[in-house]
Design a protein around this motif. Structure first.
Motif, mmCIF file in Angstrom:
data_model
loop_
_atom_site.group_PDB
_atom_site.id
_atom_site.type_symbol
_atom_site.label_atom_id
_atom_site.label_comp_id
_atom_site.label_asym_id
_atom_site.label_seq_id
_atom_site.Cartn_x
_atom_site.Cartn_y
_atom_site.Cartn_z
ATOM 1 N N SER A 163 -4.631 -9.116 18.554
ATOM 2 C CA SER A 163 -5.398 -10.307 18.189
ATOM 3 C C SER A 163 -5.432 -11.313 19.330
ATOM 4 O O SER A 163 -6.477 -11.892 19.643
ATOM 5 N N ILE A 164 -4.259 -11.500 19.955
ATOM 6 C CA ILE A 164 -4.189 -12.429 21.102
ATOM 7 C C ILE A 164 -5.057 -11.925 22.244
ATOM 8 O O ILE A 164 -5.813 -12.680 22.865
ATOM 9 N N GLU A 165 -4.956 -10.631 22.537
ATOM 10 C CA GLU A 165 -5.740 -10.055 23.638
ATOM 11 C C GLU A 165 -7.235 -10.150 23.372
ATOM 12 O O GLU A 165 -8.030 -10.364 24.293
ATOM 13 N N GLU A 166 -7.604 -10.006 22.100
ATOM 14 C CA GLU A 166 -9.025 -10.138 21.745
ATOM 15 C C GLU A 166 -9.492 -11.583 21.952
ATOM 16 O O GLU A 166 -10.596 -11.831 22.455
ATOM 17 N N LYS A 167 -8.626 -12.510 21.557
ATOM 18 C CA LYS A 167 -8.972 -13.920 21.743
ATOM 19 C C LYS A 167 -9.030 -14.293 23.222
ATOM 20 O O LYS A 167 -9.854 -15.115 23.626
ATOM 21 N N GLU A 168 -8.153 -13.660 23.994
ATOM 22 C CA GLU A 168 -8.126 -13.958 25.424
ATOM 23 C C GLU A 168 -9.457 -13.634 26.103
ATOM 24 O O GLU A 168 -9.856 -14.296 27.055
ATOM 25 N N LYS A 169 -10.132 -12.595 25.608
ATOM 26 C CA LYS A 169 -11.416 -12.201 26.192
ATOM 27 C C LYS A 169 -12.436 -13.335 26.077
ATOM 28 O O LYS A 169 -13.347 -13.453 26.879
ATOM 29 N N HIS A 170 -12.266 -14.155 25.046
ATOM 30 C CA HIS A 170 -13.224 -15.234 24.805
ATOM 31 C C HIS A 170 -12.546 -16.599 24.846
ATOM 32 O O HIS A 170 -13.039 -17.554 24.243
ATOM 33 N N LEU A 171 -11.395 -16.658 25.537
ATOM 34 C CA LEU A 171 -10.574 -17.867 25.484
ATOM 35 C C LEU A 171 -11.314 -19.102 25.980
ATOM 36 O O LEU A 171 -11.263 -20.167 25.351
ATOM 37 N N GLU A 303 -4.327 -26.283 20.528
ATOM 38 C CA GLU A 303 -2.912 -26.253 20.906
ATOM 39 C C GLU A 303 -2.399 -24.820 20.977
ATOM 40 O O GLU A 303 -1.628 -24.461 21.870
ATOM 41 N N SER A 304 -2.871 -23.968 20.007
ATOM 42 C CA SER A 304 -2.427 -22.569 20.003
ATOM 43 C C SER A 304 -2.953 -21.823 21.211
ATOM 44 O O SER A 304 -2.279 -20.939 21.741
ATOM 45 N N TYR A 305 -4.165 -22.173 21.655
ATOM 46 C CA TYR A 305 -4.709 -21.531 22.853
ATOM 47 C C TYR A 305 -3.860 -21.870 24.078
ATOM 48 O O TYR A 305 -3.658 -21.040 24.962
ATOM 49 N N GLU A 306 -3.356 -23.091 24.088
ATOM 50 C CA GLU A 306 -2.543 -23.524 25.228
ATOM 51 C C GLU A 306 -1.210 -22.773 25.274
ATOM 52 O O GLU A 306 -0.653 -22.532 26.337
ATOM 53 N N THR A 307 -0.693 -22.414 24.063
ATOM 54 C CA THR A 307 0.618 -21.740 24.010
ATOM 55 C C THR A 307 0.477 -20.220 23.897
ATOM 56 O O THR A 307 1.483 -19.512 23.794
ATOM 57 N N MET A 308 -0.768 -19.729 23.901
ATOM 58 C CA MET A 308 -1.016 -18.307 23.681
ATOM 59 C C MET A 308 -0.334 -17.427 24.727
ATOM 60 O O MET A 308 0.240 -16.387 24.417
ATOM 61 N N GLU A 309 -0.401 -17.831 25.955
ATOM 62 C CA GLU A 309 0.177 -17.035 27.038
ATOM 63 C C GLU A 309 1.676 -16.855 26.844
ATOM 64 O O GLU A 309 2.221 -15.765 27.045
ATOM 65 N N ASP A 314 6.259 -13.261 24.859
ATOM 66 C CA ASP A 314 7.340 -12.984 23.910
ATOM 67 C C ASP A 314 7.063 -11.722 23.105
ATOM 68 O O ASP A 314 7.961 -10.895 22.865
ATOM 69 N N LEU A 315 5.794 -11.568 22.644
ATOM 70 C CA LEU A 315 5.417 -10.398 21.851
ATOM 71 C C LEU A 315 5.592 -9.112 22.646
ATOM 72 O O LEU A 315 6.100 -8.112 22.123
#
Length: 512
Positions: A163-171, A303-309, A314-315
């Motif tokens: 999910s994070i990686e998918e969001k990263e494509k369109h971050l 805020e979540s986008y900022e902490t996504m990395e 951690d994941l």
């Protein structure tokens, strides 16, 4: 198991009331007597077929998931369908749906009439192997369960990473959109209740001149105030009520004049513009409160986008650690499976030999890590693809797998229903099927229609279906069973030779 069955008014049956025992239950009778009708009726009583009987009812020992189905268990649960104008379904006299009844029954009863390939699925074969190992090594079941729990955790974390990686494509687009949405609301800076206040100002502005005129006219009343007070004094009437009223009137008019002075500084155009801005916000979000809540959500997203990395890092660490544990347990499981594979195949081929089938092949192939490890169990039958087997071969192979599974069962396996599984088989083949079914009957209650003396003799309970003016069914005693087996051997004209062969078959079966 099914302990009792009742049928009323279905095709050639007027009524049937049967009590069943555990083990192998055989139905025999002349062609056209109603054997298949009876079998279908038993299935229909528990929601696994559709018939037009007036009443179909079975009393069973199956446990119902009370929370899931909203039904209460009794010592024996009674499944019933009743046909009047329409068919209705009941469990313990509580109305239910056919789909619920079918869902409950399918957990406990299998009807082996169609080519159901699920028995040959790699996961089903692997389960048989795992159960054989667990029966000998209880700790193996613990290893397998721990692996499954860890894999469930691994899958949840992996889904989160995807999910994070998918969001990263369109971050960048997501950030830009969140900032844009927040900016639109911040540009207006709405406050709760502001729209009501603006509408009140708009209303007052539209009547300002009229209000000022009527206030000026109303102020004339104060020039008569002293005269009224004097008159009340002369009349010796307490003037307190008048004084209070006049004081309140003074206050109202003074407040109104102050409000009118404030409105002098208010721009009608700015009020109307502000009302339009708030209205547009309400059209988009529903209300000012909802607009502010939406802004809050977008701010949290940002805020979540900022902490996504940081979350992703951690994941990845957690997933890597769990995967290492899973790979270790998968190897341990695989080693134990390979160790028992040869013996399992030998046992399976033993049953296949009894059933006059060719030998099987059984291999463990590596596969992608999953809840069961990294093994894929692949079953084959020498010289024939499984989807090319005849119905007789297909069902005998299924029986061999069921027999293999019985060896490691702790409890009962439920109910099996078979339609003429020994049809078109030789005497030897029929006897082999009968012996395997007798073996299975130690864990299953089995209902079977038979036209062969071998399987009929193996039954632990025997019902005869016959027809005069209607179809009837009754349980046979030992002497009647021998007579029925003799009829199957030689037809309606029973010879002494047939009777002797029938007695010999029956007595040998009793000795098992």
């Amino acid at each position: 198991m099914i302990e009792r069955f009742y049928l009323k008014e279905f095709l050639t049956f007027k009524e049937a009331d049967l009590e069943f025992h555990p083990g192998l239950v055989v139905f025999t009778g002349p062609s056209g007597s109603g054997k298949s009708i009876l079998m279908r009726s038993i299935l229909a009583s528990v929601g696994l077929d559709s018939v037009e009987a007036q009443i179909c009812e079975s009393s069973v020992t199956w446990m119902i998931d009370e929370e899931r189905y909203g039904l209460q268990n009794e010592s024996l649960n009674t499944f019933r369908h009743v046909k009047k104008e329409k068919t209705r379904y009941f469990i313990n006299n509580q109305s239910t749906s056919k789909s619920s009844m079918e869902s409950i029954s399918s957990t406990y009863l299998r009807h082996l009439s169609l080519k159901d390939y699920s028995d040959f699925d790699p996961s089903a074969i692997l389960k048989i192997i795992d159960e054989r190992i667990s029966a000998r090594s209880p700790q193996y079941a613990g290893i397998l369960e721990n692996h499954r729990v860890k894999f469930a955790e691994f899958k949840i974390l992996s889904d989160q990473l995807r999910s994070i990686e998918e969001k990263e494509k369109h971050l960048s687009e997501l950030k830009e959109f969140a900032l844009y949405e927040i900016g639109k609301i911040d540009a207006i800076k709405p406050t709760v209740g502001e729209d009501e206040e603006l509408n009140l100002i708009k209303k007052q502005l539209s009547k300002k001149e009229k209000i000022e005129t009527v206030i000026a006219q109303a102020q004339g009343i104060f020039s008569f105030e002293s005269h009224v007070s004097s008159a009340l004094g002369m009349l010796e009437v307490d003037s307190a009520f008048f004084d209070d009223a006049m004081n309140e009137l003074h206050s109202i008019i003074e407040s109104s004049l102050e409000r009118m002075e404030e409105l002098e500084e208010v721009s009608v155009e700015s009020v109307l513009d502000r009302i339009e801005q708030i209205s547009e916000l309400k059209r988009r979000y529903g209300s000012v409160e909802e607009a502010l809540e939406y802004r809050k959500q977008k701010a949290l997203e940002l805020e979540s986008y900022e902490t996504m990395e940081h979350s992703k890092s951690d994941l990845i660490k957690q997933i890597s650690a769990i995967k290492a544990i899973l790979e270790t347990s998968a190897k341990e499981l695989s080693l134990k499976r390979h160790a028992i594979l040869g013996e399992t195949l030998e046992k399976l081929n033993g049953y296949l030999g009894m059933l006059y089938l060719r030998e099987a092949t059984l291999n463990l192939e590596p596969c992608e890590l999953n809840a069961s490890g990294e093994d894929k169990a692949v079953l084959g039958l020498a010289g024939t693809k499984l989807d090319k087997l005849s119905s007789g071969e297909f069902n005998r192979l299924r029986l061999a797998l069921l027999a293999l599974g019985v060896e490691s069962m702790n409890g009962g396996g439920g109910v099996l229903m078979l339609d003429e599984i020994d049809a078109n088989l030789s005497g030897e083949e029929s006897m082999s099927v009968a012996k395997v079914l007798r073996h299975l009957s130690s864990r299953y209650q089995i209902f079977v229609i038979s036209h062969q003396p071998q399987l009929t003799s193996m039954g632990q309970q025997h019902f005869l279906i016959y027809k005069d003016d209607e179809s009837r069914v009754r349980e046979l005693d030992d002497a009647e069973r021998i007579d029925e087996i003799a009829r199957i051997i030689s037809g309606d004209s029973v010879s002494e030779e047939a009777r002797g062969f029938a007695r010999d078959l029956f007595e040998r079966a009793r000795g098992l």
